[in-house]
Write a protein that holds these residues in place. Structure first.
Motif, PDB file in Angstrom:
ATOM      1  N   SER A  99      35.177   1.202  29.452  1.00 44.48           N
ATOM      2  CA  SER A  99      36.113   1.969  31.109  1.00 44.48           C
ATOM      3  C   SER A  99      35.494   3.415  31.501  1.00 44.48           C
ATOM      4  O   SER A  99      35.206   3.960  32.668  1.00 44.48           O
ATOM      5  CB  SER A  99      37.420   1.992  31.183  1.00 44.48           C
ATOM      6  OG  SER A  99      38.115   3.183  30.092  1.00 44.48           O
ATOM      7  N   ALA A 135      37.910  -2.489  37.613  1.00 46.27           N
ATOM      8  CA  ALA A 135      38.337  -1.221  38.253  1.00 46.27           C
ATOM      9  C   ALA A 135      38.745  -0.730  39.199  1.00 46.27           C
ATOM     10  O   ALA A 135      39.275   0.129  40.192  1.00 46.27           O
ATOM     11  CB  ALA A 135      38.019   0.066  37.529  1.00 46.27           C
ATOM     12  N   ARG A 136      37.774  -2.025  40.061  1.00 51.04           N
ATOM     13  CA  ARG A 136      37.587  -1.568  41.743  1.00 51.04           C
ATOM     14  C   ARG A 136      36.875   0.257  41.885  1.00 51.04           C
ATOM     15  O   ARG A 136      37.569   1.163  42.593  1.00 51.04           O
ATOM     16  CB  ARG A 136      39.018  -1.326  42.761  1.00 51.04           C
ATOM     17  CG  ARG A 136      39.308  -2.606  42.021  1.00 51.04           C
ATOM     18  CD  ARG A 136      40.711  -3.156  43.080  1.00 51.04           C
ATOM     19  NE  ARG A 136      41.186  -4.671  43.345  1.00 51.04           N
ATOM     20  CZ  ARG A 136      42.203  -5.499  43.912  1.00 51.04           C
ATOM     21  NH1 ARG A 136      43.044  -4.405  44.624  1.00 51.04           N
ATOM     22  NH2 ARG A 136      41.790  -6.355  43.468  1.00 51.04           N
ATOM     23  N   THR A 137      35.969   0.541  41.254  1.00 51.83           N
ATOM     24  CA  THR A 137      35.067   1.404  41.653  1.00 51.83           C
ATOM     25  C   THR A 137      33.985   1.506  41.592  1.00 51.83           C
ATOM     26  O   THR A 137      33.192   0.355  41.373  1.00 51.83           O
ATOM     27  CB  THR A 137      35.173   2.842  40.612  1.00 51.83           C
ATOM     28  OG1 THR A 137      34.898   1.574  38.708  1.00 51.83           O
ATOM     29  CG2 THR A 137      37.111   2.662  39.569  1.00 51.83           C
ATOM     30  N   THR A 177      33.020   8.967  41.461  1.00 52.20           N
ATOM     31  CA  THR A 177      32.811   7.848  41.143  1.00 52.20           C
ATOM     32  C   THR A 177      33.884   7.910  42.471  1.00 52.20           C
ATOM     33  O   THR A 177      35.061   8.539  42.787  1.00 52.20           O
ATOM     34  CB  THR A 177      33.537   7.668  39.940  1.00 52.20           C
ATOM     35  OG1 THR A 177      33.425   7.928  38.653  1.00 52.20           O
ATOM     36  CG2 THR A 177      34.848   5.791  39.681  1.00 52.20           C
ATOM     37  N   ASP A 208      37.107   5.699  44.384  1.00 47.93           N
ATOM     38  CA  ASP A 208      37.970   4.419  44.037  1.00 47.93           C
ATOM     39  C   ASP A 208      38.131   3.602  45.058  1.00 47.93           C
ATOM     40  O   ASP A 208      38.650   4.193  46.190  1.00 47.93           O
ATOM     41  CB  ASP A 208      39.738   5.036  43.375  1.00 47.93           C
ATOM     42  CG  ASP A 208      40.871   3.815  43.174  1.00 47.93           C
ATOM     43  OD1 ASP A 208      40.540   2.652  43.882  1.00 47.93           O
ATOM     44  OD2 ASP A 208      41.702   4.205  42.722  1.00 47.93           O
ATOM     45  N   THR A 209      37.707   2.909  45.111  1.00 40.35           N
ATOM     46  CA  THR A 209      37.572   1.364  46.215  1.00 40.35           C
ATOM     47  C   THR A 209      38.967   0.727  47.456  1.00 40.35           C
ATOM     48  O   THR A 209      38.986   0.946  47.749  1.00 40.35           O
ATOM     49  CB  THR A 209      36.446   0.757  46.429  1.00 40.35           C
ATOM     50  OG1 THR A 209      37.351  -0.817  45.252  1.00 40.35           O
ATOM     51  CG2 THR A 209      35.313   0.264  45.792  1.00 40.35           C
ATOM     52  N   THR A 210      40.104   1.548  46.462  1.00 37.14           N
ATOM     53  CA  THR A 210      41.113   0.861  47.070  1.00 37.14           C
ATOM     54  C   THR A 210      41.800   2.089  47.686  1.00 37.14           C
ATOM     55  O   THR A 210      42.310   1.585  48.470  1.00 37.14           O
ATOM     56  CB  THR A 210      42.088   0.251  45.483  1.00 37.14           C
ATOM     57  OG1 THR A 210      41.482  -0.372  44.715  1.00 37.14           O
ATOM     58  CG2 THR A 210      43.599   0.635  46.048  1.00 37.14           C
ATOM     59  N   THR A 211      41.901   2.783  47.196  1.00 38.55           N
ATOM     60  CA  THR A 211      42.019   4.257  47.666  1.00 38.55           C
ATOM     61  C   THR A 211      41.552   5.020  48.832  1.00 38.55           C
ATOM     62  O   THR A 211      41.624   5.683  49.900  1.00 38.55           O
ATOM     63  CB  THR A 211      42.679   5.668  46.739  1.00 38.55           C
ATOM     64  OG1 THR A 211      41.706   5.769  45.786  1.00 38.55           O
ATOM     65  CG2 THR A 211      43.929   4.881  46.062  1.00 38.55           C
ATOM     66  N   ARG A 258      37.937   9.907  45.609  1.00 36.53           N
ATOM     67  CA  ARG A 258      36.500  10.029  44.865  1.00 36.53           C
ATOM     68  C   ARG A 258      37.324  11.231  43.126  1.00 36.53           C
ATOM     69  O   ARG A 258      38.164  11.617  43.868  1.00 36.53           O
ATOM     70  CB  ARG A 258      35.067  11.535  45.577  1.00 36.53           C
ATOM     71  CG  ARG A 258      34.312  10.668  46.277  1.00 36.53           C
ATOM     72  CD  ARG A 258      33.331  11.708  46.692  1.00 36.53           C
ATOM     73  NE  ARG A 258      32.342  11.314  47.969  1.00 36.53           N
ATOM     74  CZ  ARG A 258      31.929  12.343  48.604  1.00 36.53           C
ATOM     75  NH1 ARG A 258      31.391  13.163  48.203  1.00 36.53           N
ATOM     76  NH2 ARG A 258      30.671  11.191  48.799  1.00 36.53           N
ATOM     77  N   LEU A 259      37.223  10.017  42.409  1.00 36.87           N
ATOM     78  CA  LEU A 259      37.881  10.404  41.289  1.00 36.87           C
ATOM     79  C   LEU A 259      37.588  12.267  40.472  1.00 36.87           C
ATOM     80  O   LEU A 259      36.319  11.940  40.984  1.00 36.87           O
ATOM     81  CB  LEU A 259      37.634   8.905  40.148  1.00 36.87           C
ATOM     82  CG  LEU A 259      38.180   8.069  40.828  1.00 36.87           C
ATOM     83  CD1 LEU A 259      38.244   6.818  39.115  1.00 36.87           C
ATOM     84  CD2 LEU A 259      39.744   7.752  41.300  1.00 36.87           C
TER      85      LEU A 259
END
Length: 213
Positions: free
Chosen positions: A19, A123-125, A161, A163-166, A169-170
């Motif tokens: 991950s 992970a939807r990233t 990176t 997060d395509t869900t929210t 950016r991480l």
């Protein structure tokens, strides 16, 4: 927060995390906090390749292509650059569909990239921004098949990176250098293009190749 994965073949090794590959090898730039400017970033900017430093003549054996060393180096860097561009494209979409990544990599290297892309989808990233690097050829060997080694310095300061869900950016993993070293090995089978047979990202090893750029 580093993990490593080794491919099975002795000469074909891609070391990367599971991950953590999404956050480290692909190089998520940026800080640890969020603000309104982090949400839903704008369109991607192209990958930047900085000019490579010249290779000392002492690093060369006779030219593996039967041409001048400079031509051989250019061919190696072109093949490596094409692989890099297709890999960058794949990580922006968390999928190699629509790319030619497989064309420029040996089977085990391709399989390792595919595995990491699958983890990204799970992970939807996805990746966003610009991933700069500065490769140089350090070894050219006239063996059979001809082989080369590329040393690279990767700058992930503008590579993040998502997060395509929210849509956020991480943050960057704590303690990881903004610029890290990477090495690749390439081979050229007679009558075929140079192919990346090994790629190793030394994500805990800082490099200075892009300093001040």
């Amino acid at each position: 927060m580093t993990a490593r994965q080794k491919c099975s073949r002795a000469r074909v090794a891609l070391r990367c995390g599971a991950s953590t590959f999404v956050l480290v090898l692909t190089g998520c730039g940026g800080g640890g906090g969020y603000d309104e400017s982090d949400a839903k970033p704008s369109a991607d900017t192209p990958t930047t390749v900085m000019p490579a430093a010249p290779v000392p003549k002492s690093a060369h054996s006779p030219s593996p292509t039967g041409t001048a060393d400079g031509t051989a180096e250019a061919e190696v860097l072109k093949a490596y650059g094409l692989m890099w561009a297709e890999r960058t494209k794949a990580y922006r979409a968390a999928s190699a569909d629509g790319t030619e990544l497989k064309r420029y990599t040996a089977p085990d290297v391709w399989s390792a990239f595919e595995t990491d892309l699958a983890r990204m989808r799970e992970a939807r990233t996805e990746m966003r921004g610009e991933l700069r690097h500065q490769p140089e050829v350090t070894v050219l060997a006239g063996a059979e098949p001809p082989a080369a080694t590329v040393k690279d310095c990767v700058d992930r300061s503008r590579w993040q990176t998502l997060d395509t869900t929210t849509g956020w950016r991480l943050p960057t993993p704590h303690g990881q250098p903004v610029r890290y070293a990477a090495t690749a090995k390439l081979e050229r089978v007679e009558g075929h293009r140079w192919t990346v047979t090994e790629y190793t990202a030394h994500t805990t090893r800082p490099c200075q190749g892009l300093s001040g750029r």
